[in-house]
Design a protein around this motif. Structure first.
Motif, PDB file in Angstrom:
ATOM      1  N   VAL A 241       0.858  -1.185   0.000  1.00  0.00           N
ATOM      2  CA  VAL A 241       0.000   0.000   0.000  1.00  0.00           C
ATOM      3  C   VAL A 241       0.894   1.235   0.000  1.00  0.00           C
ATOM      4  O   VAL A 241       1.823   1.329   0.805  1.00  0.00           O
ATOM      5  CB  VAL A 241      -0.936   0.048   1.234  1.00  0.00           C
ATOM      6  N   ILE A 242       0.606   2.167  -0.912  1.00  0.00           N
ATOM      7  CA  ILE A 242       1.285   3.467  -0.942  1.00  0.00           C
ATOM      8  C   ILE A 242       0.210   4.527  -0.808  1.00  0.00           C
ATOM      9  O   ILE A 242      -0.674   4.650  -1.665  1.00  0.00           O
ATOM     10  CB  ILE A 242       2.065   3.677  -2.249  1.00  0.00           C
ATOM     11  N   ALA A 243       0.253   5.293   0.280  1.00  0.00           N
ATOM     12  CA  ALA A 243      -0.722   6.358   0.515  1.00  0.00           C
ATOM     13  C   ALA A 243      -0.044   7.705   0.305  1.00  0.00           C
ATOM     14  O   ALA A 243       1.110   7.898   0.697  1.00  0.00           O
ATOM     15  CB  ALA A 243      -1.277   6.273   1.929  1.00  0.00           C
ATOM     16  N   THR A 244      -0.757   8.641  -0.309  1.00  0.00           N
ATOM     17  CA  THR A 244      -0.250   9.999  -0.491  1.00  0.00           C
ATOM     18  C   THR A 244      -1.290  10.990   0.003  1.00  0.00           C
ATOM     19  O   THR A 244      -2.492  10.738  -0.040  1.00  0.00           O
ATOM     20  CB  THR A 244       0.053  10.286  -1.975  1.00  0.00           C
ATOM     21  N   ASP A 245      -0.802  12.146   0.476  1.00  0.00           N
ATOM     22  CA  ASP A 245      -1.756  13.185   0.866  1.00  0.00           C
ATOM     23  C   ASP A 245      -2.286  13.918  -0.348  1.00  0.00           C
ATOM     24  O   ASP A 245      -3.424  14.393  -0.352  1.00  0.00           O
ATOM     25  CB  ASP A 245      -1.149  14.145   1.895  1.00  0.00           C
ATOM     26  N   ASP A 246      -1.498  14.011  -1.424  1.00  0.00           N
ATOM     27  CA  ASP A 246      -1.940  14.614  -2.672  1.00  0.00           C
ATOM     28  C   ASP A 246      -1.199  13.937  -3.823  1.00  0.00           C
ATOM     29  O   ASP A 246       0.030  14.018  -3.904  1.00  0.00           O
ATOM     30  CB  ASP A 246      -1.681  16.115  -2.675  1.00  0.00           C
ATOM     31  N   HIS A 247      -1.949  13.295  -4.713  1.00  0.00           N
ATOM     32  CA  HIS A 247      -1.346  12.493  -5.780  1.00  0.00           C
ATOM     33  C   HIS A 247      -0.415  13.324  -6.661  1.00  0.00           C
ATOM     34  O   HIS A 247       0.762  12.974  -6.838  1.00  0.00           O
ATOM     35  CB  HIS A 247      -2.459  11.861  -6.621  1.00  0.00           C
ATOM     36  N   GLU A 248      -0.910  14.421  -7.228  1.00  0.00           N
ATOM     37  CA  GLU A 248      -0.104  15.208  -8.157  1.00  0.00           C
ATOM     38  C   GLU A 248       1.099  15.834  -7.467  1.00  0.00           C
ATOM     39  O   GLU A 248       2.199  15.887  -8.026  1.00  0.00           O
ATOM     40  CB  GLU A 248      -0.961  16.289  -8.812  1.00  0.00           C
ATOM     41  N   HIS A 253       7.001  16.358  -6.221  1.00  0.00           N
ATOM     42  CA  HIS A 253       8.115  16.588  -5.307  1.00  0.00           C
ATOM     43  C   HIS A 253       8.057  15.735  -4.047  1.00  0.00           C
ATOM     44  O   HIS A 253       8.621  16.111  -3.024  1.00  0.00           O
ATOM     45  CB  HIS A 253       8.222  18.073  -4.941  1.00  0.00           C
ATOM     46  N   GLY A 254       7.445  14.574  -4.111  1.00  0.00           N
ATOM     47  CA  GLY A 254       7.491  13.651  -2.988  1.00  0.00           C
ATOM     48  C   GLY A 254       8.461  12.519  -3.250  1.00  0.00           C
ATOM     49  O   GLY A 254       9.082  12.422  -4.319  1.00  0.00           O
ATOM     50  N   ASP A 255       8.590  11.620  -2.280  1.00  0.00           N
ATOM     51  CA  ASP A 255       9.413  10.431  -2.498  1.00  0.00           C
ATOM     52  C   ASP A 255       8.818   9.552  -3.588  1.00  0.00           C
ATOM     53  O   ASP A 255       9.547   8.851  -4.302  1.00  0.00           O
ATOM     54  CB  ASP A 255       9.540   9.643  -1.192  1.00  0.00           C
ATOM     55  N   LEU A 256       7.487   9.572  -3.726  1.00  0.00           N
ATOM     56  CA  LEU A 256       6.858   8.816  -4.813  1.00  0.00           C
ATOM     57  C   LEU A 256       7.402   9.252  -6.165  1.00  0.00           C
ATOM     58  O   LEU A 256       7.593   8.421  -7.065  1.00  0.00           O
ATOM     59  CB  LEU A 256       5.340   8.999  -4.765  1.00  0.00           C
ATOM     60  N   ALA A 257       7.661  10.551  -6.330  1.00  0.00           N
ATOM     61  CA  ALA A 257       8.169  11.055  -7.601  1.00  0.00           C
ATOM     62  C   ALA A 257       9.480  10.376  -7.986  1.00  0.00           C
ATOM     63  O   ALA A 257       9.685   9.994  -9.145  1.00  0.00           O
ATOM     64  CB  ALA A 257       8.362  12.568  -7.521  1.00  0.00           C
ATOM     65  N   HIS A 258      10.369  10.216  -7.018  1.00  0.00           N
ATOM     66  CA  HIS A 258      11.655   9.570  -7.297  1.00  0.00           C
ATOM     67  C   HIS A 258      11.452   8.106  -7.679  1.00  0.00           C
ATOM     68  O   HIS A 258      12.129   7.582  -8.577  1.00  0.00           O
ATOM     69  CB  HIS A 258      12.570   9.673  -6.079  1.00  0.00           C
ATOM     70  N   ALA A 259      10.502   7.434  -7.007  1.00  0.00           N
ATOM     71  CA  ALA A 259      10.235   6.021  -7.312  1.00  0.00           C
ATOM     72  C   ALA A 259       9.638   5.861  -8.703  1.00  0.00           C
ATOM     73  O   ALA A 259       9.988   4.920  -9.436  1.00  0.00           O
ATOM     74  CB  ALA A 259       9.298   5.435  -6.261  1.00  0.00           C
ATOM     75  N   VAL A 260       8.747   6.769  -9.088  1.00  0.00           N
ATOM     76  CA  VAL A 260       8.142   6.697 -10.423  1.00  0.00           C
ATOM     77  C   VAL A 260       9.196   6.968 -11.493  1.00  0.00           C
ATOM     78  O   VAL A 260       9.278   6.244 -12.504  1.00  0.00           O
ATOM     79  CB  VAL A 260       6.972   7.696 -10.530  1.00  0.00           C
ATOM     80  N   ARG A 261      10.026   7.984 -11.283  1.00  0.00           N
ATOM     81  CA  ARG A 261      11.058   8.303 -12.274  1.00  0.00           C
ATOM     82  C   ARG A 261      12.067   7.169 -12.408  1.00  0.00           C
ATOM     83  O   ARG A 261      12.624   6.947 -13.488  1.00  0.00           O
ATOM     84  CB  ARG A 261      11.766   9.606 -11.893  1.00  0.00           C
ATOM     85  N   ALA A 262      12.288   6.424 -11.320  1.00  0.00           N
ATOM     86  CA  ALA A 262      13.224   5.297 -11.364  1.00  0.00           C
ATOM     87  C   ALA A 262      12.592   4.049 -11.970  1.00  0.00           C
ATOM     88  O   ALA A 262      13.289   3.043 -12.168  1.00  0.00           O
ATOM     89  CB  ALA A 262      13.724   4.989  -9.955  1.00  0.00           C
ATOM     90  N   GLY A 263      11.288   4.089 -12.236  1.00  0.00           N
ATOM     91  CA  GLY A 263      10.608   2.934 -12.800  1.00  0.00           C
ATOM     92  C   GLY A 263      10.259   1.869 -11.784  1.00  0.00           C
ATOM     93  O   GLY A 263       9.898   0.742 -12.152  1.00  0.00           O
ATOM     94  N   ALA A 264      10.330   2.216 -10.490  1.00  0.00           N
ATOM     95  CA  ALA A 264      10.044   1.224  -9.442  1.00  0.00           C
ATOM     96  C   ALA A 264       8.548   0.943  -9.326  1.00  0.00           C
ATOM     97  O   ALA A 264       8.142  -0.172  -8.985  1.00  0.00           O
ATOM     98  CB  ALA A 264      10.598   1.694  -8.097  1.00  0.00           C
ATOM     99  N   VAL A 265       7.720   1.965  -9.553  1.00  0.00           N
ATOM    100  CA  VAL A 265       6.266   1.828  -9.479  1.00  0.00           C
ATOM    101  C   VAL A 265       5.640   2.689 -10.562  1.00  0.00           C
ATOM    102  O   VAL A 265       6.248   3.666 -11.018  1.00  0.00           O
ATOM    103  CB  VAL A 265       5.702   2.253  -8.096  1.00  0.00           C
ATOM    104  N   PRO A 266       4.414   2.380 -10.988  1.00  0.00           N
ATOM    105  CA  PRO A 266       3.728   3.234 -11.964  1.00  0.00           C
ATOM    106  C   PRO A 266       3.188   4.508 -11.315  1.00  0.00           C
ATOM    107  O   PRO A 266       3.127   4.623 -10.093  1.00  0.00           O
ATOM    108  CB  PRO A 266       2.582   2.340 -12.463  1.00  0.00           C
ATOM    109  N   ARG A 267       2.762   5.441 -12.148  1.00  0.00           N
ATOM    110  CA  ARG A 267       2.269   6.732 -11.664  1.00  0.00           C
ATOM    111  C   ARG A 267       1.016   6.599 -10.806  1.00  0.00           C
ATOM    112  O   ARG A 267       0.746   7.446  -9.963  1.00  0.00           O
ATOM    113  CB  ARG A 267       1.952   7.651 -12.849  1.00  0.00           C
ATOM    114  N   ASP A 268       0.242   5.552 -11.042  1.00  0.00           N
ATOM    115  CA  ASP A 268      -1.026   5.385 -10.321  1.00  0.00           C
ATOM    116  C   ASP A 268      -0.931   4.351  -9.201  1.00  0.00           C
ATOM    117  O   ASP A 268      -1.923   3.723  -8.838  1.00  0.00           O
ATOM    118  CB  ASP A 268      -2.142   4.996 -11.295  1.00  0.00           C
ATOM    119  N   ALA A 269       0.259   4.219  -8.621  1.00  0.00           N
ATOM    120  CA  ALA A 269       0.467   3.187  -7.598  1.00  0.00           C
ATOM    121  C   ALA A 269      -0.094   3.574  -6.240  1.00  0.00           C
ATOM    122  O   ALA A 269      -0.203   2.727  -5.350  1.00  0.00           O
ATOM    123  CB  ALA A 269       1.959   2.876  -7.461  1.00  0.00           C
ATOM    124  N   ASP A 270      -0.467   4.838  -6.075  1.00  0.00           N
ATOM    125  CA  ASP A 270      -0.843   5.324  -4.748  1.00  0.00           C
ATOM    126  C   ASP A 270      -2.354   5.413  -4.557  1.00  0.00           C
ATOM    127  O   ASP A 270      -3.128   5.402  -5.515  1.00  0.00           O
ATOM    128  CB  ASP A 270      -0.225   6.691  -4.490  1.00  0.00           C
TER     129      ASP A 270
END
Length: 313
Positions: A241-248, A253-270
């Motif tokens: 489970v990946i929870a975010t306070d605001d998806h966009e 500029h969240g840690d999710l952004a780095h994971a998406v850019r690295a290809g670890a998870v898709p953009r809609d993983a949260d």
């Protein structure tokens, strides 16, 4: 008409933790349901001074007020004998546009709403039997994250990892003064706790993904600008489970952004944190869960509005 300027002492007296927690929970739920207006935040970075500034605005549909907030973090300030954070919140009527009050809070409302959001996320997403907490960071927000989480569930022991051993020891003494058992710990040991909290201005991951055990919940609150990064992308790849306070915002500029850019998870993983506060996920005891929190203007609006209501009633 003279606009009231409310100072730190007044604000601290009005902003009771229960009131802040309730306001933040309601705002996260409203935001997840699309009942808020939150423009993208403005950021200023001051590398030479190791500082940054955020300007955030927000409104919850139907609320009497909206807010414009300025919050700064200058991380060398303790060397000058000053707090890291400063700021103010302007509370404005959503009916007339008149400024109702200026909250000269010194960054306190930002700190408390961040602590409340982190505590709510940790309580909702961690295992029911999770008790030990590993905290990365030794500043005010790291202290608040642990203390506010302890308002919602039993906590302990607390394993504190910081770059400065003296500050880590002082952090442990501070928590002991609040009835919490704490001890300094290396990064790998802190990352092995039941609940892990990262509250740093780091620009590179502060922990190793492999050090996080199955069943752990991780709350990250420090990556609030594009260049900041606390969690490794590999940890997101392990998350159930990946929870975010605001998806966009988190994609920018969240840690999710780095994971998406690295290809670890898709953009809609949260999933929106507010939705999970209403209906906690069915998590297994071995699932890793992550809350990536970047700070939402609607939460500032909710907290500032209830504080003004308390002070001006």
């Amino acid at each position: 008409m003279t606009v009231p300027v409310l100072g730190p002492a007044e604000i601290e007296a009005a902003a009771r933790p229960g009131l802040v927690l309730d306001a933040v929970r309601a705002a996260l739920i409203a935001h997840a349901a699309g009942r808020t207006t939150v423009p993208p935040p403005t950021h200023l970075n001051f590398p030479a001074a190791d500082g940054d500034c955020h300007v955030k605005t927000g409104w919850i549909d139907g609320s009497d007020d909206f807010t414009v907030k300025i919050a700064t973090g200058f991380y060398r300030n303790p060397l000058r004998g000053e707090p890291v954070n400063h700021g103010l919140v302007c509370v404005i009527s959503a009916h007339t546009g008149r400024v109702r009050a200026v909250l000269d809070d010194g960054g306190r409302l930002t700190a408390w709403r961040t602590a409340a959001a982190g505590a709510l996320a940790g309580h909702a997403l961690a295992r029911h039997d999770a008790r030990s907490v590993g905290v990365f960071g030794t500043g005010e927000q790291a202290r608040l994250q642990v203390r506010w989480l302890a308002m919602l569930r039993p906590v302990g022991p607390v394993l504190v990892h910081g770059r400065d051993e003296r500050r880590a020891a002082a952090f442990c003494d501070h928590l002991a003064g609040h009835g919490l058992s704490a001890a300094p710990a290396p990064a790998a040991e802190a990352a092995g706790a039941d609940i892990v909290v990262t509250a740093t201005p780091a620009v590179a991951p502060v922990l190793d993904a492999d050090a996080v055990r199955p069943g752990t919940h991780v709350t990250a609150v420090g990556a609030d600008m594009p260049h900041k990064n606390e969690l490794p992308p590999a940890l997101f790849a392990r998350a159930g489970v990946i929870a975010t306070d605001d998806h966009e915002q988190c994609l920018h500029h969240g840690d999710l952004a780095h994971a998406v850019r690295a290809g670890a998870v898709p953009r809609d993983a949260d999933v929106p944190l507010g939705a999970l506060l209403l209906t906690p996920p069915d998590r297994t005891d071995t699932a890793v869960t992550i809350a990536d929190l970047t700070g939402v203007g609607a939460l500032d609006a909710a907290v500032a509005s209830v504080v003004v209501r308390e002070l001006l009633r």
